[in-house]
Design an enzyme around this catalytic site. Structure first.
Site, short mmCIF file in Angstrom:
data_model
loop_
_atom_site.label_atom_id
_atom_site.label_comp_id
_atom_site.label_asym_id
_atom_site.label_seq_id
_atom_site.Cartn_x
_atom_site.Cartn_y
_atom_site.Cartn_z
N SER A 145 0.84 -1.28 0.05
CA SER A 145 0.09 -0.09 -0.03
C SER A 145 0.75 1.29 -0.09
O SER A 145 1.84 1.48 -0.98
CB SER A 145 -0.77 0.01 1.18
OG SER A 145 -2.01 0.89 1.10
N ASP A 221 -10.26 -5.74 -3.53
CA ASP A 221 -9.56 -4.53 -2.66
C ASP A 221 -10.38 -3.37 -2.87
O ASP A 221 -10.81 -2.79 -3.99
CB ASP A 221 -8.21 -4.29 -3.12
CG ASP A 221 -7.39 -3.34 -2.37
OD1 ASP A 221 -8.07 -2.49 -1.71
OD2 ASP A 221 -6.12 -3.69 -2.07
N HIS A 254 -7.37 -6.04 0.62
CA HIS A 254 -6.04 -5.29 0.84
C HIS A 254 -5.59 -5.80 2.30
O HIS A 254 -4.49 -5.00 2.62
CB HIS A 254 -6.52 -3.82 1.22
CG HIS A 254 -5.69 -2.82 1.06
ND1 HIS A 254 -5.03 -2.34 -0.29
CD2 HIS A 254 -5.26 -2.00 1.87
CE1 HIS A 254 -4.08 -1.37 0.01
NE2 HIS A 254 -4.03 -1.22 1.26
#
Length: 276
Positions: A145, A221, A254
């Site tokens: 991320s 995600d 995620h």
């Protein structure tokens, strides 16, 4: 530098340390996993950069990377995600300030006093690791991320220092994403030309020196379309001929469940370039 924890794991050792950072102007913590092979001599290092709200602990505790790192003979280093402590600028929101350093060098007050995470992870921390642990000069970098964005920045801005790069769900085009726009406005100011110096897709589109790159994203995600924008990274790689492999995975989100599912593949990917 002070050792604050030690845990044996898969024949090697996971350890946490604190040290005074001259670059960041505060006390910092990092974690290192030394595989059993480090007892016999220097081993290559994979640096892992974590995401928003994380610390040095998330990857080491949740990814399950130690077993494969021990098998391959790779050290793992996980820094914190920002400067921290009393006197370090912060914000009440989770996506700005402490825990949200974005791996760049801030140019605007009050952030520029401490927030120089790019220099920390590419210069100061590797120098510290090299001088205190049995590691070689062979390094690669990976992240998730915000940390995936950071890993790509390291590879694109300092390609001579790494052998390979990988990322899970990176913020690939932060100038076009709410997370990036908020952080860049605060840390860098409103000049979009300055922002471009810290955007992986824009840097990759013009890259001349390349590293093998692997990126994985999950199609479940919730941040994929608005915040991550992997299609921008694909376009950039096509424009410059960058050796990017970008894979999309049905059903994955995620979380660290996604990372744990594919971390062995990422470690084997890096081992090809660190152990050749």
């Amino acid at each position: 530098m002070d050792n604050i924890s030690s845990n044996k794991s898969f024949g090697g050792w996971h350890k946490q340390y604190q040290h005074d950072s001259a670059v960041l102007g505060c006390r910092m913590r990092f974690a290192i996993y030394l595989p059993p092979q480090a007892a016999a001599g220097p081993v290559p290092v994979l640096y892992w950069l974590s995401g928003l709200t994380c610390s040095d602990e998330n990857f080491m505790q949740k990814a399950g990377a130690q077993r494969m790192a021990a098998e391959l003979g790779l050290a793992l280093v996980a820094p914190d995600t920002s400067p921290r402590g009393e006197g370090v600028a912060d914000d009440a929101a989770y996506d700005l300030g402490q825990g949200a350093g974005f791996y760049l060098n801030a140019a605007q007050p009050p952030w520029n006093r401490h927030y120089r995470m790019f220099d920390y992870v590419t210069d100061e921390l590797p120098a510290l690791i090299d001088s205190h642990f049995p590691v070689s000069q062979r390094r690669s970098v990976a992240g998730h991320s915000m940390g995936g964005h950071g890993a790509l920045l390291c590879a694109l801005k300092r390609p001579d220092r790494y052998r390979s790069v990988s990322a899970f769900a990176p913020i690939a085009n932060p100038v076009a994403a709410p997370w990036g726009q908020k952080a860049f406005s605060a840390y860098l100011g409103e000049e979009r030309g300055v922002w471009a110096e810290w955007d992986a897709s824009l840097l990759m589109s013009e890259a001349r020196q390349t590293l093998p790159a692997l990126v994985d994203v999950g199609l479940a995600d919730g941040f994929l379309a608005e915040q991550l924008k992997p299609e921008a990274l694909e376009r950039a790689a096509a424009q410059s001929g960058y050796p990017l492999t970008l894979r999309r995975h049905e059903g994955y989100d995620h979380s660290y469940y996604f990372i744990a599912s594919l971390i062995d593949e990422h470690l084997r990917f890096h081992a090809r370039y660190l152990l050749d």
